[in-house]
Design a protein around this motif. Structure first.
Motif, PDB file in Angstrom:
ATOM      1  N   VAL A  54       0.632   3.197  18.791  1.00  0.00           N
ATOM      2  CA  VAL A  54       1.444   2.656  17.696  1.00  0.00           C
ATOM      3  C   VAL A  54       1.732   1.181  17.949  1.00  0.00           C
ATOM      4  CG1 VAL A  54       3.716   2.707  16.603  1.00  0.00           C
ATOM      5  CG2 VAL A  54       2.485   4.834  16.994  1.00  0.00           C
ATOM      6  N   GLY A  55       2.127   0.857  19.197  1.00  0.00           N
ATOM      7  CA  GLY A  55       2.403  -0.540  19.536  1.00  0.00           C
ATOM      8  C   GLY A  55       1.195  -1.433  19.351  1.00  0.00           C
ATOM      9  N   SER A  56       0.010  -0.933  19.750  1.00  0.00           N
ATOM     10  CA  SER A  56      -1.215  -1.729  19.615  1.00  0.00           C
ATOM     11  C   SER A  56      -1.605  -1.901  18.158  1.00  0.00           C
ATOM     12  CB  SER A  56      -2.356  -1.055  20.387  1.00  0.00           C
ATOM     13  OG  SER A  56      -2.064  -1.008  21.762  1.00  0.00           O
ATOM     14  N   ALA A  59       3.098   6.028  10.908  1.00  0.00           N
ATOM     15  CA  ALA A  59       2.632   7.077   9.989  1.00  0.00           C
ATOM     16  C   ALA A  59       1.258   7.600  10.373  1.00  0.00           C
ATOM     17  CB  ALA A  59       2.622   6.546   8.562  1.00  0.00           C
ATOM     18  N   VAL A  60       0.340   6.712  10.717  1.00  0.00           N
ATOM     19  CA  VAL A  60      -1.030   7.114  11.047  1.00  0.00           C
ATOM     20  C   VAL A  60      -1.044   8.159  12.150  1.00  0.00           C
ATOM     21  CG1 VAL A  60      -3.189   6.331  12.105  1.00  0.00           C
ATOM     22  CG2 VAL A  60      -2.159   5.010  10.250  1.00  0.00           C
ATOM     23  N   ILE A 106       6.187   5.111   4.810  1.00  0.00           N
ATOM     24  CA  ILE A 106       5.183   4.597   3.872  1.00  0.00           C
ATOM     25  C   ILE A 106       5.800   4.115   2.563  1.00  0.00           C
ATOM     26  CG2 ILE A 106       3.145   5.197   2.492  1.00  0.00           C
ATOM     27  CD1 ILE A 106       2.334   7.127   4.692  1.00  0.00           C
ATOM     28  N   LEU A 107       6.770   4.852   2.033  1.00  0.00           N
ATOM     29  CA  LEU A 107       7.360   4.480   0.747  1.00  0.00           C
ATOM     30  C   LEU A 107       8.196   3.201   0.875  1.00  0.00           C
ATOM     31  CD1 LEU A 107       8.552   7.948  -0.612  1.00  0.00           C
ATOM     32  CD2 LEU A 107       6.429   6.723  -1.109  1.00  0.00           C
ATOM     33  N   ARG A 136      -1.826  -5.239  14.068  1.00  0.00           N
ATOM     34  CA  ARG A 136      -2.736  -5.472  12.937  1.00  0.00           C
ATOM     35  C   ARG A 136      -2.227  -4.892  11.622  1.00  0.00           C
ATOM     36  NH1 ARG A 136      -5.750  -4.073  17.337  1.00  0.00           N
ATOM     37  NH2 ARG A 136      -5.926  -1.886  16.725  1.00  0.00           N
ATOM     38  N   MET A 137      -1.154  -4.096  11.679  1.00  0.00           N
ATOM     39  CA  MET A 137      -0.580  -3.520  10.464  1.00  0.00           C
ATOM     40  C   MET A 137       0.923  -3.404  10.632  1.00  0.00           C
ATOM     41  SD  MET A 137      -1.468   0.587  10.846  1.00  0.00           S
ATOM     42  CE  MET A 137      -3.235   0.369  10.929  1.00  0.00           C
TER      43      MET A 137
END
Length: 421
Positions: free
Chosen positions: A369-371, A383-384, A308-309, A375-376
């Motif tokens: 994560v791949g999917s 991280a999510v 994230i950082l 979109r991000m």
């Protein structure tokens, strides 16, 4: 007088041979499984597959490994720990080797899934075997230390990746990486002659000539334990695979070449090995629950900072050590903890189910994560799912009892009245 020799030198021949066999098993397990993460960027380019499809390839092996782990645990309770361990090692080695002959997404999807059956079974049976063969005072550090073999196998895969892809064109090199995976099959022959069944298992089978009903792990006496242990396994594995499946790709996207990616990964792998050994000793010193909770919290913080950082490459390199240390260390106390939660007649099925239920659900994390990375940013997607997983792990740990140095024979006697014979 107290014995001041280092604990490894206090093991008897049976304990030492079991430790060597399971350490080597996890080392070669790590080699075979992590090979995929290294060839992933090449397959995306050569086969023109998406990151979502790449995640599915990782998920296929993990999902089938959850089934293989439970089946191997059931078989180990019925036919013995050593025999089933040999079968699982040969199985995952052969199918890793066969992966090198695939030529499409569909072919590798099927072969990876079949490889996963053996991969899942090796942990389930090996963890039970060493947990039963090692005396209680050394059980936590011994089981955790053998899991450190995974980091060594990962390091070997990283070295093979760096050398192979540097010397050969990528469209040849990825095949060679999979062919190396046949090496674990040699270990099965050594195990056959040097490792014997745990005495507690032999005694349990002698006293009961019929195998226990594996569904008893879902009975009122064990359902809470089974549910919470599954939650712990889900958190540790979902978080681990969400980040490590995509690490080479994540580093590659930062502009690092083959040598650069290999160097960064070696820092992470060094942290991983240190994490396994540290948590193994803390499992005996602090207890299973405190050690697992500590490493779940550390994993949450390390992955959050790493993904994230807005870090430059030097900071990313330095943070690689805690990124390896905490997520890998979270597995160190788990084998001994799960071994001490179930009686001998149910240990293989109980440990096999809980660990591999977690792996089965966690198997979807790479695909997710791949999917989501469509979109991000890839780091945000990692991280999510990783951070959510470690919160679940911490919850499960805090609700389970402490089992440090539990005597397995005494446990059998204590809960014999609720164990079907």
């Amino acid at each position: 007088m107290p014995n001041h020799r280092f604990w490894l030198f206090q093991l008897d021949p049976t304990e030492r041979s079991t430790l060597v066999a399971t350490f080597a098993g996890w080392m070669l397990d790590g080699l075979d499984v992590m090979v995929y993460s290294f060839v992933l960027p090449t397959l995306i380019v050569i086969w023109h597959i998406s990151k979502g499809q790449a995640g599915l390839l990782g998920t296929s092996a993990l999902l089938l490994s959850s089934i293989g782990g439970w089946l191997a645990g059931l078989a180990a309770d019925r036919y013995g720990r050593v025999r089933i361990l040999q079968i699982t090692i040969v199985w995952f080695a052969v199918f890793t080797f066969l992966s090198g002959f695939t030529h499409s997404f569909t072919q590798l999807f099927v072969i990876r899934g079949l490889q996963g059956l053996g991969f899942g079974g090796e942990w389930a049976v090996g963890s039970v075997l060493i947990g039963e063969n090692i005396r209680p005072v050394f059980r936590g550090r011994a089981v955790g230390t053998t899991q450190g073999g995974w980091a060594i196998g990962w390091a070997v895969a990283a070295v093979c990746y760096t050398v192979t892809f540097k010397l050969l064109p990528a469209h040849y090199a990825w095949h060679i990486m999979f062919f190396i995976g046949i090496l674990p099959a040699l270990l099965a022959f050594w195990i056959r002659h040097h490792v014997r069944e745990p005495e507690v298992f032999v005694r349990s089978r002698r006293q009961s000539h019929t195998a226990s009903d594996f569904l008893h792990i879902f009975s009122p006496a064990f359902i809470r334990t089974t549910t919470l242990a599954s939650l712990v396994a889900l958190g540790a594995q979902g978080g681990y695979y969400a980040v490590n499946t995509f690490l080479p790709l994540y580093l590659n996207q930062r502009g690092l070449g083959i040598v650069g990616t290999g160097a960064y990964l070696m820092v992470i792998i060094s942290g991983s090995f240190a994490g396994y050994l540290t948590s193994a000793h803390l499992a005996d010193a602090l207890g299973r629950r405190a050690s697992l909770a500590l490493f779940a919290a550390g994993s949450f913080l390390a992955i959050g900072a790493y993904t994230i950082l807005p870090l430059g490459n030097p900071a990313t390199l330095l943070l690689g050590f805690p990124l390896g240390f905490f997520p890998s260390g979270a597995f160190g106390p788990m084998g001994s903890f799960f071994t001490e939660l179930y009686p001998t007649s149910l240990r293989g099925s109980g440990q096999g189910f809980t660990y591999n239920f977690g792996r089965g659900i966690g198997a979807f994390f790479p695909a997710l994560v791949g999917s989501f990375s469509v979109r991000m940013a890839l780091g945000s997607a990692i991280a999510v799912f990783s951070l959510s997983a470690y919160l679940l792990m911490a919850l499960g740990v805090l609700l389970l009892p402490e089992t440090r140095a539990r005597d397995l024979a005494a446990l059998d006697a204590e809960i014999d009245s609720v164990t079907p014979r």
